[in-house]
Design a protein around this motif. Sequence first.
Motif, PDB file in Angstrom:
ATOM      1  N   GLY A  14     -11.617 -12.609   4.671  1.00  0.00           N
ATOM      2  CA  GLY A  14     -11.032 -10.689   4.682  1.00  0.00           C
ATOM      3  C   GLY A  14      -9.480 -10.754   4.043  1.00  0.00           C
ATOM      4  N   GLY A  15      -9.044 -10.113   4.445  1.00  0.00           N
ATOM      5  CA  GLY A  15      -7.743  -9.643   4.743  1.00  0.00           C
ATOM      6  C   GLY A  15      -7.317  -9.686   6.102  1.00  0.00           C
ATOM      7  N   THR A  16      -7.683  -9.581   6.559  1.00  0.00           N
ATOM      8  CA  THR A  16      -7.312  -9.987   8.911  1.00  0.00           C
ATOM      9  C   THR A  16      -8.075 -11.048   8.177  1.00  0.00           C
ATOM     10  N   ASP A  59      -4.819 -13.169   7.634  1.00  0.00           N
ATOM     11  CA  ASP A  59      -3.593 -12.576   8.241  1.00  0.00           C
ATOM     12  C   ASP A  59      -3.239 -13.723   9.590  1.00  0.00           C
ATOM     13  N   HIS A 117       0.186  -4.243   8.649  1.00  0.00           N
ATOM     14  CA  HIS A 117      -0.969  -3.883   8.815  1.00  0.00           C
ATOM     15  C   HIS A 117      -1.290  -3.916  10.105  1.00  0.00           C
ATOM     16  N   ALA A 157      -3.391  -5.888  10.999  1.00  0.00           N
ATOM     17  CA  ALA A 157      -3.989  -7.405  11.108  1.00  0.00           C
ATOM     18  C   ALA A 157      -3.043  -8.573  11.279  1.00  0.00           C
ATOM     19  N   MET A 177       5.378  -8.057   5.092  1.00  0.00           N
ATOM     20  CA  MET A 177       4.144  -7.689   3.892  1.00  0.00           C
ATOM     21  C   MET A 177       4.835  -7.242   2.056  1.00  0.00           C
ATOM     22  N   ASN A 235       0.443  -0.928   2.553  1.00  0.00           N
ATOM     23  CA  ASN A 235      -1.159   0.052   2.337  1.00  0.00           C
ATOM     24  C   ASN A 235      -0.752   1.437   2.606  1.00  0.00           C
ATOM     25  N   ASP A 238       1.633 -10.571   3.338  1.00  0.00           N
ATOM     26  CA  ASP A 238      -0.080 -10.207   3.523  1.00  0.00           C
ATOM     27  C   ASP A 238       0.437  -9.471   2.052  1.00  0.00           C
ATOM     28  N   VAL A 241      -2.624  -8.249   0.620  1.00  0.00           N
ATOM     29  CA  VAL A 241      -3.328  -7.457   0.085  1.00  0.00           C
ATOM     30  C   VAL A 241      -3.458  -6.308  -0.250  1.00  0.00           C
ATOM     31  N   GLN A 242      -2.451  -5.410  -0.664  1.00  0.00           N
ATOM     32  CA  GLN A 242      -2.236  -4.357  -1.254  1.00  0.00           C
ATOM     33  C   GLN A 242      -1.630  -4.730  -2.805  1.00  0.00           C
ATOM     34  N   SER A 278      -7.019 -10.227  -0.205  1.00  0.00           N
ATOM     35  CA  SER A 278      -8.654 -10.007   0.902  1.00  0.00           C
ATOM     36  C   SER A 278      -9.166  -8.855  -0.868  1.00  0.00           C
ATOM     37  N   HIS A 315     -12.252  -7.059  -1.901  1.00  0.00           N
ATOM     38  CA  HIS A 315     -12.470  -5.683  -1.850  1.00  0.00           C
ATOM     39  C   HIS A 315     -11.465  -5.066  -2.009  1.00  0.00           C
ATOM     40  N   LYS A 316     -10.511  -5.393  -2.083  1.00  0.00           N
ATOM     41  CA  LYS A 316      -9.264  -4.095  -2.605  1.00  0.00           C
ATOM     42  C   LYS A 316      -8.897  -3.866  -4.088  1.00  0.00           C
ATOM     43  N   CYS A 373      -7.919   1.944   8.508  1.00  0.00           N
ATOM     44  CA  CYS A 373      -8.034   1.513  10.551  1.00  0.00           C
ATOM     45  C   CYS A 373      -7.798   2.637  10.869  1.00  0.00           C
TER      46      CYS A 373
HETATM   47  N1  PLP Z   1      -3.421  -6.078   5.239  1.00  0.00           N
HETATM   48  C1  PLP Z   1      -3.322  -5.040   4.751  1.00  0.00           C
HETATM   49  C2  PLP Z   1      -1.728  -4.579   4.366  1.00  0.00           C
HETATM   50  C3  PLP Z   1      -4.596  -3.795   4.405  1.00  0.00           C
HETATM   51  O1  PLP Z   1      -4.466  -3.013   3.577  1.00  0.00           O
HETATM   52  C4  PLP Z   1      -5.846  -4.242   4.723  1.00  0.00           C
HETATM   53  C5  PLP Z   1      -7.038  -3.903   4.430  1.00  0.00           C
HETATM   54  O2  PLP Z   1      -6.611  -2.532   4.575  1.00  0.00           O
HETATM   55  C6  PLP Z   1      -6.140  -5.867   5.474  1.00  0.00           C
HETATM   56  C7  PLP Z   1      -4.635  -6.232   5.731  1.00  0.00           C
HETATM   57  C8  PLP Z   1      -7.119  -5.504   5.803  1.00  0.00           C
HETATM   58  O3  PLP Z   1      -8.312  -6.236   4.771  1.00  0.00           O
HETATM   59  P1  PLP Z   1      -9.797  -6.426   5.023  1.00  0.00           P
HETATM   60  O4  PLP Z   1     -10.248  -5.371   5.796  1.00  0.00           O
HETATM   61  O5  PLP Z   1     -10.559  -7.759   4.111  1.00  0.00           O
HETATM   62  O6  PLP Z   1      -9.639  -7.203   6.435  1.00  0.00           O
END
Ligand code: PLP
Length: 395
Positions: free
Chosen positions: A70-72, A75, A100, A102, A147, A151, A183, A185-186, A206, A208-209, A332
């Motif tokens: 995943g994103g975390t 990162d 974030h 992460a 980033m 987010n 990052d 992810v968004q 990531s 699921h986004k 989060c």
């Molecule tokens: N980075 C950003 C900017 C995010 O918005 C998120 C999730 O909310 C993450 C990282 C973490 O991603 P994941 O939920 O896939 O671990």
Amino acid sequence: MRSVYLDYAATTPTHPRVLEEMAPYFSDIFGNPSSIHSFGQKARSAVEAARGKVALLLGANPEEIVFTSGGTEADNFALEGVAFANENKGNHIITSKIEHHAITECVEFLAKRGFSITYLPVDQFGLVDPEDLKKAITDKTILVSIMQANNEIGTIEPIAEIAKVIRGMRDEGRGTKIYFHTDAVQTAAHIPVNVSELGVDLLSISGHKFYGPKGVGALYVKKGTRMVSFLHGGAQEKNRRASTENVPGLVGMGVACEIAAKEMAAEAFRETALRDKLIKGILERIPDVVLNGHPANRLPNNVSVSIKYVEGESILLNLDLMGIAASSGSACTSGSLEPSHVLLAIGLSHDVAHGSLRLTLGRQTTDEDINYVLETLPPIIEKLRKMSPLYKKGE
Ligand code: PLP
């Protein structure tokens, strides 16, 4: 009652085509991609096809894509992988105040292990100034992580300009090799994200986004980047990340990338119109509201406002009772009483930051949904303000 999901930045529903294409990999094509028999090899080709689709979306080479959970993890891998592989060259890492968790929690972890961290400030819109970065770079700097879009407030950062600053410093011979991570992810699969145009060495996404499954992500690692591996065990991901691949998940993320490549532009255009209607409607109908984030350089689906004299949590509960799912800050951070570090970094007071509301749109959001929110939200705020001692003082 109407049900309106406006929390797409927290997560998205899996696209039906993604689900459909994942299904066989739970049952019929269940082999371990590391096995040499045909069961394994079918799974291996599915994983490599998915890698190709992710690479294509990001403008990368397939061998530069490392799959993660995943994103975390992407990162954490980027930061720890580069930091521990390059600590003989320097111990300085630069990031921003609005990353974030992460990233922020990971750099805190690195700080406890001898790395020195600089947190760049942002302006009232949440933008990092590349000039601030230039001043912060020292000959001990090994890594910069900023980033691509925030987010919570949706601001899109000037990543290509920041990359130019870093390249300029490298050319001047300041710092040895400074790696640049973003990052995304968004942003990935929502707006065009191309690693060469951005000029980054590492980039996280990531699944699921963007209508893929949860628990899968990827890290782009530019060829030649010095990193230590993240999970130790088998030789998967070219020894960079051990563990048997999440084959159905990776297949799903690949399909989600493929769909995004085709449909992203039209969808972003559609969401931008709905986003702007929602922002305008809220600002017109509710007094004492501020828009958080940049008015123009923002994600197509992000509406973030601070509504004075009310608590974000109370707004969320009242919206939920009316069938509307939203967020106050990021998923989060909600649950904590501290206002979001992002809202404080853009200069909001604690009181104003507490009244923040994030509405994030997606593929299923319709014009009727926006009308419903615009009818429902103002009376909720009026009711909450009537009960608020803060509002009486403010009047
Ligand atoms: N980075 C950003 C900017 C995010 O918005 C998120 C999730 O909310 C993450 C990282 C973490 O991603 P994941 O939920 O896939 O671990």
